[in-house]
Scaffold this active site. Structure first.
Site, PDB file in Angstrom:
ATOM      1  N   THR A 194       0.884  -1.169   0.000  1.00 42.43           N
ATOM      2  CA  THR A 194       0.000   0.000   0.000  1.00 42.43           C
ATOM      3  C   THR A 194       0.918   1.213   0.000  1.00 42.43           C
ATOM      4  OG1 THR A 194      -0.034   0.088   2.391  1.00 42.43           O
ATOM      5  CG2 THR A 194      -1.792  -1.156   1.343  1.00 42.43           C
ATOM      6  N   GLU A 340      -5.600  -3.473  -1.418  1.00 46.30           N
ATOM      7  CA  GLU A 340      -6.106  -4.631  -0.680  1.00 46.30           C
ATOM      8  C   GLU A 340      -7.235  -5.368  -1.404  1.00 46.30           C
ATOM      9  OE1 GLU A 340      -5.343  -1.695   0.510  1.00 46.30           O
ATOM     10  OE2 GLU A 340      -4.716  -1.751   2.598  1.00 46.30           O
ATOM     11  N   LYS A 450     -14.561  17.309  11.849  1.00 46.30           N
ATOM     12  CA  LYS A 450     -15.570  17.228  12.915  1.00 46.30           C
ATOM     13  C   LYS A 450     -15.833  18.633  13.441  1.00 46.30           C
ATOM     14  CE  LYS A 450     -16.509  14.592  17.097  1.00 46.30           C
ATOM     15  NZ  LYS A 450     -17.571  13.782  16.825  1.00 46.30           N
ATOM     16  N   TRP A 455     -20.256  16.072  11.197  1.00 48.52           N
ATOM     17  CA  TRP A 455     -19.152  15.772  10.288  1.00 48.52           C
ATOM     18  C   TRP A 455     -19.326  16.543   8.990  1.00 48.52           C
ATOM     19  CZ3 TRP A 455     -15.184  13.229  12.258  1.00 48.52           C
ATOM     20  CH2 TRP A 455     -15.402  12.377  13.347  1.00 48.52           C
TER      21      TRP A 455
HETATM   22  P1  ADP Z   1      -3.269   3.985  -0.194  1.00 48.62           P
HETATM   23  O1  ADP Z   1      -4.301   3.409   0.734  1.00 48.62           O
HETATM   24  O2  ADP Z   1      -1.905   3.787   0.284  1.00 48.62           O
HETATM   25  O3  ADP Z   1      -3.586   5.389  -0.657  1.00 48.62           O
HETATM   26  P2  ADP Z   1      -4.466   2.675  -2.447  1.00 48.62           P
HETATM   27  O4  ADP Z   1      -4.005   3.087  -3.765  1.00 48.62           O
HETATM   28  O5  ADP Z   1      -4.726   1.266  -2.190  1.00 48.62           O
HETATM   29  O6  ADP Z   1      -3.340   3.124  -1.510  1.00 48.62           O
HETATM   30  O7  ADP Z   1      -5.694   3.594  -2.091  1.00 48.62           O
HETATM   31  C1  ADP Z   1      -6.947   3.147  -1.686  1.00 48.62           C
HETATM   32  C2  ADP Z   1      -7.767   4.311  -1.234  1.00 48.62           C
HETATM   33  O8  ADP Z   1      -7.969   5.252  -2.288  1.00 48.62           O
HETATM   34  C3  ADP Z   1      -9.159   3.959  -0.793  1.00 48.62           C
HETATM   35  O9  ADP Z   1      -9.175   3.438   0.511  1.00 48.62           O
HETATM   36  C4  ADP Z   1      -9.863   5.314  -0.882  1.00 48.62           C
HETATM   37  O10 ADP Z   1      -9.618   6.122   0.249  1.00 48.62           O
HETATM   38  C5  ADP Z   1      -9.197   5.955  -2.061  1.00 48.62           C
HETATM   39  N1  ADP Z   1     -10.080   5.822  -3.230  1.00 48.62           N
HETATM   40  C6  ADP Z   1     -10.007   4.912  -4.216  1.00 48.62           C
HETATM   41  N2  ADP Z   1     -10.989   5.113  -5.130  1.00 48.62           N
HETATM   42  C7  ADP Z   1     -11.720   6.177  -4.698  1.00 48.62           C
HETATM   43  C8  ADP Z   1     -12.879   6.875  -5.192  1.00 48.62           C
HETATM   44  N3  ADP Z   1     -13.476   6.559  -6.328  1.00 48.62           N
HETATM   45  N4  ADP Z   1     -13.343   7.915  -4.446  1.00 48.62           N
HETATM   46  C9  ADP Z   1     -12.732   8.283  -3.297  1.00 48.62           C
HETATM   47  N5  ADP Z   1     -11.643   7.670  -2.798  1.00 48.62           N
HETATM   48  C10 ADP Z   1     -11.136   6.633  -3.471  1.00 48.62           C
END
Ligand code: ADP
Length: 563
Positions: A194, A340, A450, A455
């Site tokens: 990640t 993940e 918050k 929120w």
């Molecule tokens: P990291 O968690 O290290 O940033 P990832 O590339 O696995 O790596 O990112 C996953 C995260 O990206 C998700 O948990 C979410 O917060 C964000 N994300 C992915 N797609 C979207 C989307 N369409 N809208 C908003 N957030 C998104």
């Protein structure tokens, strides 16, 4: 009574099967790579199949054992695609290193994964040398991407100097009697870390089974709708969640692949789209924001491929961006996913009950959501009092479960902070699901603001600010407030030559939000800091504005009063 048993063959799901299928059935399909000098190199799947088998045979000859990790430090190109299939074919686990990370992080990650071999682009050798001391690879296989000579060396096993091989020479001299390594469908094929937006990077390990199921699932007509007729430009790096798994699915179906190599600037991508017009592209919103701005700044210089569709995700996709592309006849489909989740969790499509029933505005509002979960992905929203109803209003943590969703992290027992007792992944995303099953991501847990016990979604504010014609990008962060706990501060980047005042932005937002939700302050900045995967790096912004203080006067209206 005799019980009934399934009569189906217990054939394991295997990535090798997809490789054989593609090699035999789609020998004429094309793979195009843009080289460092911007010229295009063309291969057919028949070449790819032969070279991938040679790579696997060469790795075995070099002593690769089952389960050994082979890291890649590469841009998107044909040799990287050979590693995608060749490393697992030899029984190894391909580990993509994210070349945008710092050398310290790369060394840490390579060490955590215990990577044994490295395949690296010659143009990335300077980066490799910066972390070579943090983790000793046994062999470094250099891909002559720029065409330069690779000086091979036997290394010094005692002094910790790795052997250096030329990728092309290895393939040329590989044994010809290759056989796939024995494997089970749950054996690992690839791993990704990640990107650490929310802490220390963690390793996710995909299996033959999860990769095959993900490929089948994401390719379905209502989702990516991938086929042998497609020409795909994966702009998403192959080191970011395996370019969203699309290379595996594209090979499975014989789609034409066009890899941009290291050239990801908007001009370069637009040039590539003229030369090899795609039917499908994929990338994070940042890429498309920059691309459309460049396109519109030079009327007549480029044409966007008619009917092209584009998958966009990894971060919230502003509605304004979706509309901008729609005016050019291009369909942006927003998806949600994580490293993940392999990563495709959900993707937009128009469900039957909505067809022909949405006004233009409703249609775009829905496209700005994160889509509908795929067939093998279970989703739920957990609030303080348990699972939330799917009513589009109740927000809580998005939790997911499925055969291509990780159940733990490499080297760690599943901890309660990331997994629930009943076996769901806690995504850390705050979301709502509506009655039709569309997911709306409100924020990341730690990015919510918050205010006075209520929120505020930073994502909603950002998207609304980015709809202003003078705004290039905007990120909203929480700043501690003596009375309201936190209040939103908007960090705004204006388009070149454009100007807008804080008062004008507030007036622009006012009809869309309750007064207490509006940012109390706007700071104009040069650029929003980005993570290694192109997302807004809000923790950097929070650091930058850590000393920022609210003026003495309390916020203009009562947070929570929803006037
Ligand atoms: P990291 O968690 O290290 O940033 P990832 O590339 O696995 O790596 O990112 C996953 C995260 O990206 C998700 O948990 C979410 O917060 C964000 N994300 C992915 N797609 C979207 C989307 N369409 N809208 C908003 N957030 C998104």
């Amino acid at each position: 009574m005799h019980s009934v048993k399934s009569t189906m063959m217990p054939v394991p799901l295997s990535l090798n099967r997809l490789m054989e299928h593609a090699g035999r059935l789609f020998p004429e399909s094309e793979i195009v790579s843009r080289l460092p000098d911007k010229s295009l190199r063309r291969h057919r799947y028949a070449d790819w199949y032969r070279r991938t088998r040679s790579l696997a045979a060469a790795l075995k000859k070099l002593g690769l054992r089952k389960g050994d990790r082979v890291a890649t430090l590469c841009w998107n190109h044909h040799a990287h695609l050979e590693c995608y299939f060749g490393v697992p074919a030899a029984g190894g686990v391909m580990h993509t290193l994210n070349l945008r990370l710092s050398p310290d992080d790369l060394g840490w990650i390579a060490h955590d994964a215990r990577d044994r071999f490295l395949v690296v682009d010659d143009i990335l050798l300077p980066l490799y040398r910066q972390f070579a001391a943090h983790h000793r690879f046994e062999r470094v296989i250099v891909f002559p991407f720029s065409g330069a000579q690779v000086p091979a060396s036997a290394g010094d096993p005692h002094g910790g100097e790795p052997a250096i091989d030329d990728y092309e020479a290895l393939l040329a001299h590989a044994p010809t009697d290759f056989e796939y390594a024995d494997h089970h469908e749950d054996d690992p094929v690839a791993m990704c870390y990640t990107s650490g937006t929310t802490g220390k990077p963690k390793g996710v390990v995909y299996s033959h089974r999860s990769t095959v199921l993900h490929s089948l699932s994401c390719a379905l007509p209502d989702y990516v709708a991938l086929s042998s007729r497609d020409v795909v430009i994966p702009v998403t790096p192959m080191f970011h969640a395996n370019s969203w798994g699309i290379p595996y699915a594209a090979v499975m179906l014989g789609s034409k692949l066009v890899f941009p190599g290291p050239h990801l600037h908007p001009e370069d991508l637009l040039d590539l789209m003229q030369q090899e017009p795609p039917t499908l592209t994929l990338g994070v919103p940042t890429i498309w924001l920059a691309l459309i701005q460049t396109f519109e700044a030079h009327p007549g210089r480029w044409r966007l491929p008619t009917g092209m569709r584009s998958m966009v995700g990894g971060a919230a996709v502003p509605e304004a961006l979706i509309r901008q592309f729609a005016r050019q006849g291009i369909h942006l489909a927003q998806g949600w996913g994580m490293t993940e989740t392999s990563p495709m969790g959900s993707l937009f499509f128009e469900k039957p009950e909505l067809r022909g029933r949405l006004s233009d505005d409703e249609w775009f509002a829905r496209k700005a959501m994160a889509g509908v979960p795929g067939p093998l992905v279970e989703v739920r929203i957990m609030g303080d009092e348990g699972a939330c109803a799917w009513n589009g209003r109740d927000v809580g943590e998005l939790q997911v479960r499925g055969p291509f969703i990780t159940g733990s992290y490499h080297g760690e027992a599943p901890g309660a902070d990331k997994f629930t007792a009943d076996g769901w992944l806690r995504t850390g995303d705050v979301a709502a699901i509506d009655a039709n099953g569309y997911v709306r991501i409100a924020d990341r847990t730690k990015d919510l603001i918050k205010s006075g016990g209520e929120w505020i979604s930073s994502v909603d504010l950002e998207n609304a600010i980015m709809a202003h014609p003078a705004v290039a990008e905007a990120a909203v962060i929480a700043i501690a407030h003596p009375k309201w706990t936190e209040r939103p501060l908007a960090c705004v980047v204006t388009k070149p030559g454009a100007a807008v005042s804080a008062a004008e932005l507030r007036a622009f937002l006012a009809p869309k939000f309750a007064r207490w939700q509006l940012p109390d302050a706007f700071e104009f900045i040069d650029a929003v800091p980005r993570t290694s995967t192109g997302k807004f790096w809000k923790s950097r912004l929070r650091e930058r504005f850590a000393a920022w203080r609210w003026p003495d006067a309390p916020a203009a209206s009562e947070p929570g009063s929803k006037d």
